[in-house]
Design a protein around this motif. Structure first.
Motif, PDB file in Angstrom:
ATOM      1  N   GLN A 100       0.829  -1.205   0.000  1.00  0.00           N
ATOM      2  CA  GLN A 100       0.000   0.000   0.000  1.00  0.00           C
ATOM      3  C   GLN A 100       0.863   1.254   0.000  1.00  0.00           C
ATOM      4  O   GLN A 100       0.635   2.180  -0.785  1.00  0.00           O
ATOM      5  N   ALA A 101       1.846   1.286   0.890  1.00  0.00           N
ATOM      6  CA  ALA A 101       2.681   2.487   1.035  1.00  0.00           C
ATOM      7  C   ALA A 101       3.418   2.815  -0.257  1.00  0.00           C
ATOM      8  O   ALA A 101       3.467   3.977  -0.686  1.00  0.00           O
ATOM      9  N   GLN A 102       4.001   1.783  -0.902  1.00  0.00           N
ATOM     10  CA  GLN A 102       4.768   2.064  -2.117  1.00  0.00           C
ATOM     11  C   GLN A 102       3.867   2.519  -3.259  1.00  0.00           C
ATOM     12  O   GLN A 102       4.238   3.383  -4.048  1.00  0.00           O
ATOM     13  N   ALA A 103       2.662   1.964  -3.342  1.00  0.00           N
ATOM     14  CA  ALA A 103       1.744   2.374  -4.411  1.00  0.00           C
ATOM     15  C   ALA A 103       1.285   3.818  -4.216  1.00  0.00           C
ATOM     16  O   ALA A 103       1.255   4.611  -5.168  1.00  0.00           O
ATOM     17  N   LEU A 104       0.955   4.178  -2.980  1.00  0.00           N
ATOM     18  CA  LEU A 104       0.514   5.544  -2.704  1.00  0.00           C
ATOM     19  C   LEU A 104       1.628   6.546  -2.968  1.00  0.00           C
ATOM     20  O   LEU A 104       1.374   7.667  -3.420  1.00  0.00           O
ATOM     21  N   ASN A 105       2.862   6.138  -2.730  1.00  0.00           N
ATOM     22  CA  ASN A 105       3.999   7.034  -2.914  1.00  0.00           C
ATOM     23  C   ASN A 105       4.187   7.440  -4.374  1.00  0.00           C
ATOM     24  O   ASN A 105       4.760   8.495  -4.657  1.00  0.00           O
ATOM     25  N   TYR A 106       3.691   6.624  -5.309  1.00  0.00           N
ATOM     26  CA  TYR A 106       3.851   6.937  -6.725  1.00  0.00           C
ATOM     27  C   TYR A 106       2.944   8.067  -7.200  1.00  0.00           C
ATOM     28  O   TYR A 106       3.045   8.496  -8.356  1.00  0.00           O
ATOM     29  N   THR A 107       2.087   8.578  -6.337  1.00  0.00           N
ATOM     30  CA  THR A 107       1.211   9.684  -6.736  1.00  0.00           C
ATOM     31  C   THR A 107       1.890  11.040  -6.570  1.00  0.00           C
ATOM     32  O   THR A 107       1.260  12.074  -6.786  1.00  0.00           O
ATOM     33  N   TRP A 108       3.177  11.061  -6.219  1.00  0.00           N
ATOM     34  CA  TRP A 108       3.836  12.348  -5.982  1.00  0.00           C
ATOM     35  C   TRP A 108       3.833  13.228  -7.237  1.00  0.00           C
ATOM     36  O   TRP A 108       3.755  14.460  -7.133  1.00  0.00           O
ATOM     37  N   ALA A 109       3.914  12.613  -8.415  1.00  0.00           N
ATOM     38  CA  ALA A 109       3.919  13.408  -9.654  1.00  0.00           C
ATOM     39  C   ALA A 109       2.580  14.120  -9.861  1.00  0.00           C
ATOM     40  O   ALA A 109       2.529  15.229 -10.404  1.00  0.00           O
ATOM     41  N   ILE A 110       1.508  13.469  -9.418  1.00  0.00           N
ATOM     42  CA  ILE A 110       0.182  14.113  -9.488  1.00  0.00           C
ATOM     43  C   ILE A 110       0.124  15.265  -8.485  1.00  0.00           C
ATOM     44  O   ILE A 110      -0.391  16.350  -8.790  1.00  0.00           O
ATOM     45  N   ALA A 111       0.671  15.023  -7.288  1.00  0.00           N
ATOM     46  CA  ALA A 111       0.725  16.079  -6.271  1.00  0.00           C
ATOM     47  C   ALA A 111       1.528  17.269  -6.786  1.00  0.00           C
ATOM     48  O   ALA A 111       1.199  18.428  -6.515  1.00  0.00           O
ATOM     49  N   LEU A 112       2.581  16.980  -7.557  1.00  0.00           N
ATOM     50  CA  LEU A 112       3.411  18.042  -8.124  1.00  0.00           C
ATOM     51  C   LEU A 112       2.596  18.943  -9.047  1.00  0.00           C
ATOM     52  O   LEU A 112       2.712  20.176  -8.992  1.00  0.00           O
ATOM     53  N   SER A 113       1.757  18.333  -9.891  1.00  0.00           N
ATOM     54  CA  SER A 113       0.950  19.142 -10.818  1.00  0.00           C
ATOM     55  C   SER A 113      -0.074  19.988 -10.072  1.00  0.00           C
ATOM     56  O   SER A 113      -0.407  21.095 -10.508  1.00  0.00           O
ATOM     57  N   LEU A 114      -0.567  19.484  -8.931  1.00  0.00           N
ATOM     58  CA  LEU A 114      -1.517  20.253  -8.129  1.00  0.00           C
ATOM     59  C   LEU A 114      -0.842  21.442  -7.460  1.00  0.00           C
ATOM     60  O   LEU A 114      -1.359  22.566  -7.477  1.00  0.00           O
ATOM     61  N   LEU A 115       0.328  21.212  -6.861  1.00  0.00           N
ATOM     62  CA  LEU A 115       1.030  22.284  -6.163  1.00  0.00           C
ATOM     63  C   LEU A 115       1.572  23.327  -7.144  1.00  0.00           C
ATOM     64  O   LEU A 115       1.752  24.490  -6.779  1.00  0.00           O
ATOM     65  N   ALA A 116       1.832  22.909  -8.372  1.00  0.00           N
ATOM     66  CA  ALA A 116       2.372  23.839  -9.372  1.00  0.00           C
ATOM     67  C   ALA A 116       1.361  24.928  -9.735  1.00  0.00           C
ATOM     68  O   ALA A 116       1.756  26.002 -10.213  1.00  0.00           O
ATOM     69  N   VAL A 117       0.084  24.679  -9.482  1.00  0.00           N
ATOM     70  CA  VAL A 117      -0.948  25.675  -9.814  1.00  0.00           C
ATOM     71  C   VAL A 117      -0.794  26.915  -8.934  1.00  0.00           C
ATOM     72  O   VAL A 117      -0.609  28.032  -9.447  1.00  0.00           O
ATOM     73  N   PRO A 118      -0.864  26.782  -7.586  1.00  0.00           N
ATOM     74  CA  PRO A 118      -0.721  27.982  -6.768  1.00  0.00           C
ATOM     75  C   PRO A 118       0.719  28.492  -6.655  1.00  0.00           C
ATOM     76  O   PRO A 118       0.946  29.696  -6.504  1.00  0.00           O
ATOM     77  N   MET A 119       1.710  27.574  -6.740  1.00  0.00           N
ATOM     78  CA  MET A 119       3.085  27.971  -6.445  1.00  0.00           C
ATOM     79  C   MET A 119       3.862  28.439  -7.677  1.00  0.00           C
ATOM     80  O   MET A 119       4.763  29.271  -7.562  1.00  0.00           O
ATOM     81  N   LEU A 120       3.547  27.895  -8.840  1.00  0.00           N
ATOM     82  CA  LEU A 120       4.255  28.275 -10.062  1.00  0.00           C
ATOM     83  C   LEU A 120       3.363  28.998 -11.062  1.00  0.00           C
ATOM     84  O   LEU A 120       3.809  29.354 -12.153  1.00  0.00           O
ATOM     85  N   GLY A 121       2.089  29.179 -10.686  1.00  0.00           N
ATOM     86  CA  GLY A 121       1.170  29.882 -11.568  1.00  0.00           C
ATOM     87  C   GLY A 121       0.763  29.102 -12.795  1.00  0.00           C
ATOM     88  O   GLY A 121       0.286  29.671 -13.781  1.00  0.00           O
TER      89      GLY A 121
END
Length: 292
Positions: A100-121
């Motif tokens: 479970q832990a390793q599979a959930l960890n692979y979503t970091w790239a999706i998290a990156l696209s979400l954070l890029a909205v407010p932080m990188l415009g």
């Protein structure tokens, strides 16, 4: 460095295989050490490896000038990785099955696209929204073992920490986008900042312990093959690649190799929900990466 696609693929495949082993290594290490102790000892071994790389490349004398040029930037990076990121990630592995832990960890790239909205415009594209939907539906399937309609989470805290670690890793990469310094040099500075922080927490928690041989070897493996050598191999693969996209896409095979190793070495029976959820996550990542 001379470009050579065949060599790039070799380096990438070795790095991917090593990364595929770390979920199993985390669980084995956590049988000997607490998450905090594992962060300290693994980071120490990685620090020594990175130091040896800088000495070999004669870049060590650039450490202090590089840090002084951008102190605040490096203080933020070092606090995120390896300090907070690995502390939270290892705690998630401590609470969840490795699959479970390793599979959930692979979503970091999706998290990156979400954070890029407010932080990188940046703006979310339609493909980003599709990718997000696939990936987090996969998270829901894995976290509830397929009982997502009942939201029956096996370990809500473990799932929360695993997802928080992806946000921290994404945040680290966003801050790193403005960093033009040499990658190994930058990583060494981050570890140099993090180790005193980890030591302070170790003292506060009265967690100092000289590990036994198994604990030492486990921390050594994690420090070298999660944090150190594998990073250098991947960096070499990217530098040698004629077509970086074809090389970087090989990373999609890593989670499935990891599941095989988890099953063989940890004895975890791979739940069908894990496979289905992981397929959703990887599909989301592929949509985001390949669909322009």
């Amino acid at each position: 460095m001379i470009k050579n696609q065949k060599h790039a693929i070799y380096f990438a495949l070795i790095a991917i295989f090593l990364w595929s082993t770390v979920a199993t290594a985390f669980k084995l290490a956590l049988q000997q050490l607490t998450p905090l102790q594992l962060v300290f000892y693994a980071s120490s071994f990685s620090w020594l490896f990175l130091l040896s790389c800088l000495i070999k490349t004669k870049d060590f004398d650039q450490v202090m000038p590089t840090f002084k040029r951008n102190k605040i930037h490096y203080l933020k990076l070092g606090s995120l990785n390896p300090f907070l990121y690995y502390l939270i990630l290892f705690k998630a592995y401590d609470l969840l099955p490795a699959q479970q832990a390793q599979a959930l960890n692979y979503t970091w790239a999706i998290a990156l696209s979400l954070l890029a909205v407010p932080m990188l415009g940046q703006k979310l594209r339609k493909t980003d929204i599709v990718a997000l939907s696939f990936a987090y539906f996969g998270v829901l399937i894995i976290s509830t073992k397929g009982e997502f309609t009942q939201l029956n989470f096996q370990s809500p805290l473990g799932v929360g920490l695993a997802l928080l670690s992806t946000l921290l890793w994404a945040l680290y990469w966003i801050y790193s986008t403005k960093n033009k310094d040499k990658p190994i040099l930058s990583l060494f500075i981050c570890f140099s900042i993090a180790l005193p922080l980890i030591s302070a927490v170790m003292t506060w928690q009265h967690a100092w312990l000289i590990p036994n041989l198994k604990g030492t070897l486990a921390a050594l493996y994690v420090g070298l093959f999660e944090m150190g050598i594998t990073f250098v191999l991947w960096l070499m693969a990217m530098k040698k690649a004629v077509n970086t996209a074809k090389v970087s896409n090989l990373i999609f095979i890593s989670p499935f190799i990891s599941l095989i190793l988890i099953n063989q070495f940890l004895g975890e029976e791979i739940h069908s929900a894990t496979l289905i959820g992981l397929l959703f996550i990887v599909t989301g990542l592929m949509v985001q990466k390949l669909v322009k």
